[in-house]
Each structure stands twice: as C-alpha cells, then as structure tokens.
Design a protein around this motif. Structure first.
Motif, short mmCIF file in Angstrom:
data_model
loop_
_atom_site.label_atom_id
_atom_site.label_comp_id
_atom_site.label_asym_id
_atom_site.label_seq_id
_atom_site.Cartn_x
_atom_site.Cartn_y
_atom_site.Cartn_z
N TYR A 240 41.36 42.99 11.48
CA TYR A 240 42.14 43.83 10.58
C TYR A 240 42.64 43.03 9.37
CZ TYR A 240 42.70 47.91 13.68
OH TYR A 240 42.49 49.03 14.45
N PHE A 241 43.30 41.87 9.65
CA PHE A 241 43.95 41.14 8.57
C PHE A 241 44.21 39.69 8.97
CE2 PHE A 241 47.10 43.67 10.97
CZ PHE A 241 47.76 42.63 11.62
N VAL A 242 44.59 38.89 7.99
CA VAL A 242 45.08 37.52 8.19
C VAL A 242 46.39 37.40 7.41
CG1 VAL A 242 44.67 35.08 7.72
CG2 VAL A 242 42.81 36.51 8.56
N TYR A 243 47.37 36.71 7.99
CA TYR A 243 48.67 36.54 7.34
C TYR A 243 48.75 35.15 6.71
CZ TYR A 243 53.75 36.96 6.76
OH TYR A 243 55.02 37.04 6.25
N ARG A 244 48.87 35.11 5.40
CA ARG A 244 48.95 33.85 4.67
C ARG A 244 49.98 33.96 3.55
NH1 ARG A 244 46.47 32.36 8.37
NH2 ARG A 244 44.65 31.00 8.52
N LYS A 245 50.84 32.94 3.45
CA LYS A 245 51.84 32.86 2.37
C LYS A 245 52.65 34.15 2.27
CE LYS A 245 49.07 29.59 -0.31
NZ LYS A 245 48.37 29.32 -1.60
N LYS A 246 53.09 34.63 3.45
CA LYS A 246 53.94 35.81 3.56
C LYS A 246 53.26 37.09 3.06
CE LYS A 246 58.26 33.20 3.31
NZ LYS A 246 59.58 33.07 2.63
N LYS A 247 51.94 37.10 3.10
CA LYS A 247 51.19 38.28 2.70
C LYS A 247 50.08 38.56 3.71
CE LYS A 247 51.88 38.12 -2.32
NZ LYS A 247 51.20 38.10 -3.65
N TYR A 248 49.79 39.86 3.92
CA TYR A 248 48.68 40.25 4.77
C TYR A 248 47.44 40.42 3.91
CZ TYR A 248 51.84 41.07 8.66
OH TYR A 248 52.76 40.90 9.68
N ILE A 249 46.39 39.71 4.29
CA ILE A 249 45.12 39.76 3.55
C ILE A 249 44.16 40.67 4.31
CG2 ILE A 249 43.17 38.40 2.71
CD1 ILE A 249 45.11 35.98 2.68
N ASP A 250 43.65 41.66 3.64
CA ASP A 250 42.76 42.65 4.26
C ASP A 250 41.44 42.01 4.66
OD1 ASP A 250 41.26 44.81 5.02
OD2 ASP A 250 41.81 46.06 3.30
N CYS A 251 41.19 41.97 5.97
CA CYS A 251 39.93 41.44 6.51
C CYS A 251 39.24 42.49 7.38
CB CYS A 251 40.19 40.18 7.33
SG CYS A 251 40.96 38.83 6.43
N SER A 252 39.56 43.75 7.15
CA SER A 252 39.05 44.81 8.02
C SER A 252 37.53 44.84 8.01
CB SER A 252 39.61 46.16 7.57
OG SER A 252 39.37 46.39 6.20
N GLY A 253 36.98 44.88 9.22
CA GLY A 253 35.53 44.92 9.39
C GLY A 253 34.88 43.56 9.44
N MET A 254 35.64 42.50 9.17
CA MET A 254 35.09 41.13 9.22
C MET A 254 35.24 40.56 10.62
SD MET A 254 36.68 39.86 5.58
CE MET A 254 36.63 40.97 4.16
N PHE A 255 34.62 39.41 10.87
CA PHE A 255 34.58 38.90 12.24
C PHE A 255 35.23 37.52 12.36
CE2 PHE A 255 31.29 42.08 12.13
CZ PHE A 255 31.50 42.76 13.33
N PHE A 256 35.93 37.35 13.50
CA PHE A 256 36.62 36.09 13.76
C PHE A 256 35.65 34.92 13.89
CE2 PHE A 256 39.73 33.21 15.51
CZ PHE A 256 40.94 33.68 15.00
N MET B 207 36.11 31.30 12.08
CA MET B 207 36.04 29.99 12.73
C MET B 207 35.07 29.05 12.02
SD MET B 207 36.16 31.15 16.76
CE MET B 207 36.18 29.46 17.38
N ALA B 208 34.07 29.63 11.38
CA ALA B 208 33.09 28.82 10.64
C ALA B 208 33.50 28.59 9.19
CB ALA B 208 31.72 29.49 10.69
N GLY B 209 34.69 29.10 8.81
CA GLY B 209 35.14 28.95 7.43
C GLY B 209 34.42 29.86 6.47
#
Length: 314
Positions: free
Chosen positions: A130-146, A150-152
């Motif tokens: 769904y998202f990643v939390y960075r610098k007090k903000k939620y970054i939309d990562c919907s549909g992407m894979f963990f 992990m591979a950067g």
C-alpha cells in the motif's frame, strides 16, 4: 458528547456516503487503491467491525497447529445494512469475499505439509504493498511488491531498502482470515456485545491453550477438504449453524467443538467456563446472534432497525 458504541458487525443504517473518512494520509492511499481490486472493498473499509482474538504460539510447530485450527471460525452478527435486513447473517463476512483476493481469504497453503514461517513470508512478499512511511509522509506504493523493495528497486523510492518496521507495517496490510505476526490474529468474528466478546475469547483460549482439546479439534477437522472449508466460508455468512455439512449440520460440529473448549478451560483451573455462556446458548439453540436480531426486527421492533441501537449498546 452524544456518542455511543454499538456491538455489531456492520452499521445497520448508514451507507458508504454517510460515513466520513478518518483524515489520515494512509487511508486516502488505501481507499484510492481498494476499488481497483474488489467491488466490496470500500464496504469493508468504511462499514465493518470485527473483534480479533490474538493468541500466542510457542514454536513454529505450535503456530502451524493453531493456525490450522483457526481457519474454521466465524461469528454472525450483522444482518442489517441500509436500514433493513440484507439477506445475510454476517454481511461483514460477505463483504470480505470481494475485497482483494491477493490479501484476503482462507490461505489453503496453510494445510500443506511444507507450511511454516518461510511459506507465510513468501506469501506476504507476493502481496502488493500500500505505502511506505518516510520523513513523516506516506508514499504511495500501491500495487508494488516488497520483494522489489528488498532489492532496492521500488519504483516510488528507488535505491532505498526496507527497515524491519517497513516489514511489520506491510504485514499489517494483509487481511486473511487468520493473520500471522509475532502471534496469531483470528479475524473471523463480527463485532458483538460484551457478553459475546468474553465468550469468543474464552472459546479460543479453551480450544488452543489446552493441548488435549487442540489435538482433538485437529482430529475432528483433519479430513476436511479445501473445497469443504471454502464451502463453509461461502455459506455460513448466510445460513449460520444451519449450514449443511458432511452428514449433518454445522451445528453438530459446533456442539463437539464447544465441549472441547469447555474441557480445555476446566483443565486450566481458572474457573473461566462461565464466560462461555453466550456461545453455549447459541450452540444449544442453533440460533445465531444475527437470527435473534431478525426475530426482534420482524416481531417486537415492528420492522424497524432503530431499536438495535439500544439492544446492542455498550
């Protein structure tokens, strides 16, 4: 404040448009994504209430046995939506059937001989984020894979790698009937009044925290096929304990399993069996909480759902 708390699985009157969204950035990301993957996803997000039972496991082998036992749970207490009966005993449970097939459901692989922590991790890595939390903000990562994270190679934040907190957040966005974390979360019950909650917790403690009862329960369910489990998942939200199963009704199974839970509590020696009274009454009569509400609706309440706000008020 004029605010009350209602012990039920779905709001009995309000539609999606009547329920405001909590003003949190992560909810905006989730609600934008969910309709893309399930026609009932927003109903789950906005108008359902479950009560989870969270219990510990002592080892991988213990987790496997308890996970398999927990895949057979449901409590029906949401027969009203939009101000009238909806045709289900657990509309909340029905809503989950078309929410997001990638992150919900029964997880049949739990019953494979190879199942363990590693298999659950593999499953989780294949559930879209769904998202990643960075610098007090939620970054939309919907549909992407963990896995890509992990591979950067996560498109939203290329070059960054996940922290353990990112992994824990991701696990919290997966919604199967039973969810594995540092403990097991049983997610199959509708919200209910206080007496029902006590019965729910006591039932699972008696069944899972007693070795004899747990093994006896697994013996009862060991020959259930994946198709039979899915059949129960599909039909119980409508027909409750009256669901035909094998050579009888689901109520017959419930009677046997309730006795195991009671025996398990008695062996614990903490005088907890009284907490089972509410579920004992349901099994004895075969009438779910939802069916009791429907009886009141068509009888004493004169086909109005408004009295439910007093009946199930905390």
């Amino acid at each position: 404040m004029g605010t009350g708390f209602l012990g039920i699985g779905c709001p009995p009157k309000w539609g999606l448009r009547d329920i405001p969204m909590m003003p949190k950035a992560r909810f905006e990301i989730i609600t934008n994504y969910m309709p893309k993957v399930g026609s009932l996803a927003l109903d789950v997000a906005f108008r359902t209430c479950t009560v989870q039972v969270n219990l510990d496991f002592s080892s991988e082998a213990d987790m496997i046995r308890k996970f398999r036992a927990n895949c057979n749970s449901s409590v029906a207490n949401s027969p009203f939506t939009d101000g009238k009966p909806n045709g289900y005993l657990s509309m909340r449970s029905h809503f989950w059937t078309d929410t997001d097939k990638n992150r919900t459901g029964m997880l049949p692989f739990v019953f494979d001989d190879s199942f363990g922590f590693e298999q659950y991790v593999d499953y989780s890595l294949n559930v879209p984020m769904y998202f990643v939390y960075r610098k007090k903000k939620y970054i939309d990562c919907s549909g992407m894979f963990f896995r890509d994270f992990m591979a950067g190679k996560l498109p939203s934040i290329p070059g960054e790698h996940p922290t353990f907190n990112d992994w824990e957040v991701h696990l919290g966005t997966i919604y199967p009937e039973v969810r594995l974390k540092r403990y097991l979360e049983m997610r199959g019950a509708d919200g209910g009044p206080f007496r029902s909650l006590c019965a729910l917790f006591a039932f699972w403690v008696g069944l899972l925290y007693d070795e004899v009862s747990l093994q006896n329960f697994l013996d009862i369910t060991t020959d259930w096929t994946s198709q039979e489990r899915q059949l129960l998942r599909n039909k119980v939200p409508k027909s409750g304990l009256k669901t035909p199963f094998q050579d009888g009704l689901l109520r017959d199974v419930a009677e046997d399993v309730l006795k195991l839970a009671k025996d398990g509590l008695e062996r614990r020696g903490f005088k907890e069996t009284g907490f089972l009274n509410a579920v004992t009454e349901v099994v004895r009569t075969g009438v779910t909480p939802a069916e009791k509400l429907l009886e009141l609706y068509y009888g004493k309440w004169g086909e109005s759902v408004d009295p439910v706000f007093e009946e199930l008020l905390y």
